[in-house]
Design a protein around this motif. Structure first.
Motif, PDB file in Angstrom:
ATOM      1  N   GLY A  37      89.794  13.177  13.847  1.00  0.00           N
ATOM      2  CA  GLY A  37      90.860  12.288  14.288  1.00  0.00           C
ATOM      3  C   GLY A  37      90.597  11.573  15.591  1.00  0.00           C
ATOM      4  N   ILE A  38      89.608  12.017  16.372  1.00  0.00           N
ATOM      5  CA  ILE A  38      89.365  11.344  17.652  1.00  0.00           C
ATOM      6  C   ILE A  38      88.816   9.931  17.449  1.00  0.00           C
ATOM      7  N   THR A  39      88.384   9.618  16.232  1.00  0.00           N
ATOM      8  CA  THR A  39      87.915   8.253  15.977  1.00  0.00           C
ATOM      9  C   THR A  39      89.053   7.242  16.064  1.00  0.00           C
ATOM     10  N   GLU A  40      90.311   7.710  16.154  1.00  0.00           N
ATOM     11  CA  GLU A  40      91.438   6.808  16.368  1.00  0.00           C
ATOM     12  C   GLU A  40      91.366   6.142  17.734  1.00  0.00           C
ATOM     13  N   PHE A  41      90.709   6.799  18.703  1.00  0.00           N
ATOM     14  CA  PHE A  41      90.689   6.256  20.061  1.00  0.00           C
ATOM     15  C   PHE A  41      89.318   6.327  20.725  1.00  0.00           C
ATOM     16  N   VAL A  42      88.309   6.762  19.994  1.00  0.00           N
ATOM     17  CA  VAL A  42      86.949   6.800  20.531  1.00  0.00           C
ATOM     18  C   VAL A  42      86.036   5.958  19.651  1.00  0.00           C
ATOM     19  N   GLN A  43      85.510   4.885  20.209  1.00  0.00           N
ATOM     20  CA  GLN A  43      84.500   4.066  19.546  1.00  0.00           C
ATOM     21  C   GLN A  43      83.143   4.454  20.106  1.00  0.00           C
ATOM     22  N   ASP A  44      82.227   4.767  19.214  1.00  0.00           N
ATOM     23  CA  ASP A  44      80.916   5.241  19.643  1.00  0.00           C
ATOM     24  C   ASP A  44      80.236   4.214  20.545  1.00  0.00           C
ATOM     25  N   GLY A  45      79.797   4.695  21.716  1.00  0.00           N
ATOM     26  CA  GLY A  45      79.123   3.827  22.661  1.00  0.00           C
ATOM     27  C   GLY A  45      80.052   3.055  23.575  1.00  0.00           C
ATOM     28  N   VAL A  46      81.358   3.107  23.305  1.00  0.00           N
ATOM     29  CA  VAL A  46      82.334   2.377  24.128  1.00  0.00           C
ATOM     30  C   VAL A  46      83.201   3.359  24.922  1.00  0.00           C
ATOM     31  N   ASP A  47      83.911   4.231  24.199  1.00  0.00           N
ATOM     32  CA  ASP A  47      84.769   5.229  24.851  1.00  0.00           C
ATOM     33  C   ASP A  47      84.060   6.573  25.002  1.00  0.00           C
ATOM     34  N   GLY A  48      82.929   6.725  24.340  1.00  0.00           N
ATOM     35  CA  GLY A  48      82.208   7.984  24.349  1.00  0.00           C
ATOM     36  C   GLY A  48      81.128   7.964  23.300  1.00  0.00           C
ATOM     37  N   VAL A  49      80.816   9.135  22.744  1.00  0.00           N
ATOM     38  CA  VAL A  49      79.802   9.217  21.699  1.00  0.00           C
ATOM     39  C   VAL A  49      80.331  10.062  20.546  1.00  0.00           C
ATOM     40  N   LEU A  50      79.940   9.694  19.333  1.00  0.00           N
ATOM     41  CA  LEU A  50      80.314  10.412  18.124  1.00  0.00           C
ATOM     42  C   LEU A  50      79.051  10.851  17.401  1.00  0.00           C
ATOM     43  N   ALA A  51      79.114  12.024  16.761  1.00  0.00           N
ATOM     44  CA  ALA A  51      77.948  12.558  16.061  1.00  0.00           C
ATOM     45  C   ALA A  51      78.397  13.223  14.771  1.00  0.00           C
ATOM     46  N   ASP A  52      77.443  13.379  13.850  1.00  0.00           N
ATOM     47  CA  ASP A  52      77.765  13.960  12.550  1.00  0.00           C
ATOM     48  C   ASP A  52      77.881  15.479  12.587  1.00  0.00           C
TER      49      ASP A  52
ATOM     50  N   ALA B 256      92.422   9.847  31.199  1.00  0.00           N
ATOM     51  CA  ALA B 256      92.046  10.198  32.571  1.00  0.00           C
ATOM     52  C   ALA B 256      90.724   9.567  32.979  1.00  0.00           C
ATOM     53  N   GLY B 257      90.075   8.861  32.046  1.00  0.00           N
ATOM     54  CA  GLY B 257      88.850   8.148  32.382  1.00  0.00           C
ATOM     55  C   GLY B 257      87.575   8.819  31.964  1.00  0.00           C
ATOM     56  N   LEU B 258      87.649   9.986  31.288  1.00  0.00           N
ATOM     57  CA  LEU B 258      86.426  10.671  30.875  1.00  0.00           C
ATOM     58  C   LEU B 258      85.813  10.016  29.644  1.00  0.00           C
ATOM     59  N   ALA B 259      84.497  10.101  29.536  1.00  0.00           N
ATOM     60  CA  ALA B 259      83.820   9.784  28.287  1.00  0.00           C
ATOM     61  C   ALA B 259      84.071  10.945  27.323  1.00  0.00           C
ATOM     62  N   VAL B 260      84.374  10.651  26.075  1.00  0.00           N
ATOM     63  CA  VAL B 260      84.706  11.680  25.097  1.00  0.00           C
ATOM     64  C   VAL B 260      83.564  11.805  24.094  1.00  0.00           C
TER      65      VAL B 260
ATOM     66  N   VAL C 271      90.528   0.545  30.954  1.00  0.00           N
ATOM     67  CA  VAL C 271      91.194   0.169  29.700  1.00  0.00           C
ATOM     68  C   VAL C 271      91.983   1.374  29.192  1.00  0.00           C
ATOM     69  N   ALA C 272      93.290   1.257  29.174  1.00  0.00           N
ATOM     70  CA  ALA C 272      94.138   2.361  28.715  1.00  0.00           C
ATOM     71  C   ALA C 272      94.079   2.480  27.195  1.00  0.00           C
ATOM     72  N   PRO C 273      94.202   3.677  26.652  1.00  0.00           N
ATOM     73  CA  PRO C 273      94.234   3.826  25.192  1.00  0.00           C
ATOM     74  C   PRO C 273      95.492   3.199  24.602  1.00  0.00           C
ATOM     75  N   HIS C 274      95.439   2.944  23.311  1.00  0.00           N
ATOM     76  CA  HIS C 274      96.525   2.234  22.627  1.00  0.00           C
ATOM     77  C   HIS C 274      97.714   3.152  22.332  1.00  0.00           C
ATOM     78  N   GLN C 275      97.470   4.455  22.223  1.00  0.00           N
ATOM     79  CA  GLN C 275      98.503   5.384  21.726  1.00  0.00           C
ATOM     80  C   GLN C 275      99.463   5.799  22.835  1.00  0.00           C
ATOM     81  N   THR C 276     100.160   4.827  23.409  1.00  0.00           N
ATOM     82  CA  THR C 276     101.143   5.120  24.444  1.00  0.00           C
ATOM     83  C   THR C 276     102.468   5.493  23.787  1.00  0.00           C
ATOM     84  N   TRP C 277     103.303   6.240  24.516  1.00  0.00           N
ATOM     85  CA  TRP C 277     104.584   6.633  23.945  1.00  0.00           C
ATOM     86  C   TRP C 277     105.457   5.425  23.640  1.00  0.00           C
ATOM     87  N   GLU C 278     105.338   4.373  24.405  1.00  0.00           N
ATOM     88  CA  GLU C 278     106.130   3.172  24.122  1.00  0.00           C
ATOM     89  C   GLU C 278     105.835   2.666  22.714  1.00  0.00           C
ATOM     90  N   ARG C 279     104.551   2.563  22.371  1.00  0.00           N
ATOM     91  CA  ARG C 279     104.183   2.086  21.032  1.00  0.00           C
ATOM     92  C   ARG C 279     104.507   3.122  19.965  1.00  0.00           C
TER      93      ARG C 279
END
Length: 366
Positions: free
Chosen positions: A294-309, A283-287, A338-346
């Motif tokens: 498991g969110i590291t499958e589609f969230v790259q720190d600084g690109v799609d959102g932020v990750l922390a320990d 939907a376009g939100l920063a995550v 940029v749409a995420p990679h985990q589409t139902w088609e794939r």
């Protein structure tokens, strides 16, 4: 192809695995396959949904007496796809029956298994040694299964899927981030201990302290479950009127919420995939979430959102984004274009390839 999907939990219960199994069944049927779903969850009758609840009232969707019904359904399937949660006695029984009958079998772990799963390790390893194709919904979940089973067979990643069109927002209608506009945060979860809803309230309070008082914040945390009442009580005690807990929202309602928001908060440490976070990402939100989940499958720190320990670092990272609108805007622009990679088609293609491997591993399969 005749496919049997097996899950202890299913509608009317609502959760990530329940929704994913239902969506997978629908996608497989659209592709021309015959699909039967087997579950121990009681509920209304639905075509091609086989409910095998216990004949007596039990506090969970389990049925120790389901063997006869499971054998009949397994015998009619070309492939049996087992979906495992934290504890899954019904689906586990189906896996044993399917493998004993020589049926091609795929097993997907939907949870982050840990020490509590050690008693099941020998059973799971036996399934793999008997020819079951093992999969998990993310790389981190697969690594947990690999560590527990100590199997030399690769645990493939078979992710959850979404239809980006259900969530995509108009790129030209991004919510404003001007000085007088609130920064809107959102989350959607089952209000249960594993999802850490009470820690979400503490995380929100920490973010509020790290952001200048003149910067308005709003948080909507959607969902239902046993901890919804305690979470509401904490919000009321803290007099945090900027936090709203509306209960469960439908998919269209969630999409409309996300289209008004900027940031999605994911406080769970044991998130095996995070389908709600993926929907928010689509939907376009920063995550914002925990690294190693498991969110590291589609969230790259600084690109799609932020990750922390941990939660403290996560509060600081989110506050830094709120305090630097340019950095937040850059992520929002990226996620809206940029749409995420985990589409139902794939995901459907990957699932059918996995079924082909299961069929090849069991020459007796149809």
């Amino acid at each position: 192809m005749r496919i049997a999907l097996v899950s202890d939990v299913f509608a009317p219960r609502l959760g990530g695995m329940e929704v994913q199994v239902a969506d997978l069944a629908a996608r497989l049927r659209r592709a021309g396959h015959q699909v039967r779903v087997m579950t121990a969850t009681p509920g209304e009758p639905v075509p091609d949904l086989v409910r095998l609840p216990a004949p007596v009232s039990l506090p969970a969707p389990v049925n120790p007496w389901a063997g006869r019904g499971l054998r009949a359904e397994v015998a009619a399937a070309d492939v049996v796809h087992i979906h495992l949660g934290v504890l899954a006695p019904f689906a586990s029984r189906a896996a044993q029956i399917a493998l004993a009958a020589g049926r091609p079998t795929v097993v997907t772990w939907h949870s982050m298994v840990g020490r509590a799963a050690v008693p099941y390790a020998a059973r799971w390893r036996g399934w793999i040694d008997s020819g079951a194709v093992p999969t998990a919904v993310s790389g981190v979940a697969a690594e947990r299964v690999r560590a527990v089973t100590r199997s030399g067979v690769p645990i493939e990643v078979l992710p959850n899927g979404i239809d980006p069109a259900d969530w995509a927002a108009d790129a030209t209608a991004a919510p404003a981030l001007g000085p007088g506009e609130p920064v809107r945060l959102a989350t959607a979860m089952r209000f249960a201990p594993r999802k850490r809803p009470l820690q979400l309230i503490a995380l929100a309070a920490s973010i509020r302290r790290l952001v200048p008082p003149e910067r308005r914040l709003e948080l909507v945390a959607a969902g239902a479950g046993p901890l919804l009442g305690p979470a509401r009580a904490r919000v009321q005690t803290a007099r945090a009127d900027w936090i709203t807990l509306p209960g469960r929202l439908s998919r269209p309602e969630l999409a409309r919420l996300y289209h008004r928001c900027h940031l999605y908060l994911s406080p769970a440490r044991l998130e095996s995939f995070g389908i709600a976070a993926l929907e928010a990402r689509a939907a376009g939100l920063a995550v914002a979430g925990i690294a190693g989940s498991g969110i590291t499958e589609f969230v790259q720190d600084g690109v799609d959102g932020v990750l922390a320990d941990d939660g403290r670092q996560l509060a600081r990272e989110v506050a830094a984004l709120i305090n630097e609108p340019e950095a937040l805007t850059k992520i929002l622009d990226h996620n809206r274009s940029v749409a995420p990679h985990q589409t139902w088609e794939r995901v459907l293609d990957a699932t059918l390839e996995t079924y082909d491997r299961a069929l090849a591993a069991r020459p007796g399969g149809r």
